[in-house]
Design a protein around this motif. Structure first.
Motif, PDB file in Angstrom:
ATOM      1  N   SER A 136       0.835  -1.210   0.000  1.00  0.00           N
ATOM      2  CA  SER A 136       0.000   0.000   0.000  1.00  0.00           C
ATOM      3  C   SER A 136       0.867   1.256   0.000  1.00  0.00           C
ATOM      4  O   SER A 136       0.572   2.233  -0.707  1.00  0.00           O
ATOM      5  CB  SER A 136      -0.927   0.003   1.227  1.00  0.00           C
ATOM      6  OG  SER A 136      -1.826  -1.087   1.185  1.00  0.00           O
ATOM      7  N   LEU A 211      -4.580  -4.436  12.466  1.00  0.00           N
ATOM      8  CA  LEU A 211      -5.754  -4.145  11.645  1.00  0.00           C
ATOM      9  C   LEU A 211      -5.807  -2.666  11.257  1.00  0.00           C
ATOM     10  O   LEU A 211      -6.105  -2.320  10.102  1.00  0.00           O
ATOM     11  CB  LEU A 211      -7.028  -4.525  12.403  1.00  0.00           C
ATOM     12  CG  LEU A 211      -7.289  -6.022  12.583  1.00  0.00           C
ATOM     13  CD1 LEU A 211      -8.495  -6.236  13.496  1.00  0.00           C
ATOM     14  CD2 LEU A 211      -7.536  -6.701  11.232  1.00  0.00           C
ATOM     15  N   LEU A 215      -5.493  -1.284   7.287  1.00  0.00           N
ATOM     16  CA  LEU A 215      -6.609  -0.562   6.687  1.00  0.00           C
ATOM     17  C   LEU A 215      -6.255   0.892   6.393  1.00  0.00           C
ATOM     18  O   LEU A 215      -6.621   1.433   5.334  1.00  0.00           O
ATOM     19  CB  LEU A 215      -7.829  -0.619   7.625  1.00  0.00           C
ATOM     20  CG  LEU A 215      -8.449  -2.009   7.827  1.00  0.00           C
ATOM     21  CD1 LEU A 215      -9.562  -1.946   8.874  1.00  0.00           C
ATOM     22  CD2 LEU A 215      -8.985  -2.559   6.519  1.00  0.00           C
ATOM     23  N   TYR A 218      -3.988   1.131   3.319  1.00  0.00           N
ATOM     24  CA  TYR A 218      -4.713   0.875   2.074  1.00  0.00           C
ATOM     25  C   TYR A 218      -5.578   2.080   1.701  1.00  0.00           C
ATOM     26  O   TYR A 218      -5.624   2.480   0.530  1.00  0.00           O
ATOM     27  CB  TYR A 218      -5.591  -0.373   2.164  1.00  0.00           C
ATOM     28  CG  TYR A 218      -6.459  -0.500   0.926  1.00  0.00           C
ATOM     29  CD1 TYR A 218      -5.891  -0.882  -0.289  1.00  0.00           C
ATOM     30  CD2 TYR A 218      -7.811  -0.172   0.963  1.00  0.00           C
ATOM     31  CE1 TYR A 218      -6.664  -0.943  -1.441  1.00  0.00           C
ATOM     32  CE2 TYR A 218      -8.586  -0.227  -0.183  1.00  0.00           C
ATOM     33  CZ  TYR A 218      -8.004  -0.619  -1.378  1.00  0.00           C
ATOM     34  OH  TYR A 218      -8.765  -0.656  -2.523  1.00  0.00           O
ATOM     35  N   ARG A 219      -6.285   2.637   2.666  1.00  0.00           N
ATOM     36  CA  ARG A 219      -7.114   3.810   2.386  1.00  0.00           C
ATOM     37  C   ARG A 219      -6.266   4.956   1.871  1.00  0.00           C
ATOM     38  O   ARG A 219      -6.670   5.680   0.946  1.00  0.00           O
ATOM     39  CB  ARG A 219      -7.867   4.231   3.652  1.00  0.00           C
ATOM     40  CG  ARG A 219      -8.971   3.302   4.084  1.00  0.00           C
ATOM     41  CD  ARG A 219     -10.083   3.206   3.061  1.00  0.00           C
ATOM     42  NE  ARG A 219     -10.663   4.502   2.738  1.00  0.00           N
ATOM     43  CZ  ARG A 219     -11.617   4.683   1.835  1.00  0.00           C
ATOM     44  NH1 ARG A 219     -12.086   3.642   1.164  1.00  0.00           N
ATOM     45  NH2 ARG A 219     -12.102   5.879   1.580  1.00  0.00           N
TER      46      ARG A 219
END
Length: 233
Positions: A136, A211, A215, A218-219
């Motif tokens: 990412s 987690l 996340l 990636y965002r």
């Protein structure tokens, strides 16, 4: 969901066609030979953490950028962005495909040195999280450049920071204290270390931190990619 899995299968085919899978396995073989010849060293577990951290991180960070840049160079992205394919499916398929390859390569190294004498679940989750975060971040950094060479040059301080900070703390060269909780891959290293040597970790921190950073990265990558890369097409 079916469209995503079709894209994921297609990504594996592209990675194989572009020899990225073969290169990943070749890099893993080199690291495996290094570990084999140094297997009698006193701090083998620490050496394994360094190499296993480096292997999937390189695969995730640089290879995802190389794959996307190749598609940019040959105007493949132009066709993709006028197709019904969702940007999320495109990015997730790329990131997950390379993360699975990086995790498999790390498992190969672990099996080669430790056999079955390690916690496979914790080790796999830690490696997968590192791959997802580094891939990412690679997408995010690529959105600021239009050439792979520029990307590689600008990535040196970013990549070294991503890898070096947790290793400095891991080997107690500098005790980061509570700042270690803010390092994106620190929780993943805790899982890998637990998987290899059984070192206890703080469950209240490791699970939510892993987690969160997966996340969040990636965002961050999706936002930059959809706003910057797509505008260059």
């Amino acid at each position: 969901m079916r469209a995503f899995f079709k894209q994921l299968v297609w990504e594996f085919k592209l990675l194989q066609k572009n020899n990225i899978i073969n290169v990943s396995l070749a890099v893993t073989l080199i690291y495996g030979l290094l570990l084999f010849f140094l297997k009698d060293t006193e701090n083998l577990e620490g050496l394994m953490v360094v190499i296993i951290l480096n292997d999937p991180t390189v695969i995730g960070y640089f290879f995802v950028a190389l794959a996307i840049y190749t598609e940019m160079k040959y105007d493949i992205l132009s066709a993709i962005f006028v197709s019904p394919l969702k940007v999320h499916h495109y990015l997730l398929a790329k990131i997950i495909a390379l993360s699975l390859i990086g995790t498999i390569c790390a498992l190969i190294l672990a099996f080669a040195i430790l056999g079955l004498d390690f916690n496979m679940l914790a080790f796999t989750i830690g490696c997968m999280a590192i791959c997802l975060i580094s891939a990412s971040l690679g997408v995010f950094m690529l959105s600021y450049t239009d050439e792979f060479l520029k990307f590689a040059m600008r990535s040196v301080p970013v990549f070294l920071t991503l890898v070096a900070l947790p290793l400095i703390h891991y080997f107690q060269i500098v005790d980061l204290g509570w700042l270690a909780y803010l390092v994106p891959i620190q929780s993943s290293i805790d899982l890998i270390d637990y998987g290899i040597s059984g070192t206890p970790f703080e469950l209240w921190y490791v699970v939510p931190a892993t987690l969160f950073f997966v996340l969040a990265f990636y965002r961050m990558a999706y936002y930059r990619f959809s706003k910057a890369i797509s505008l260059k097409l």
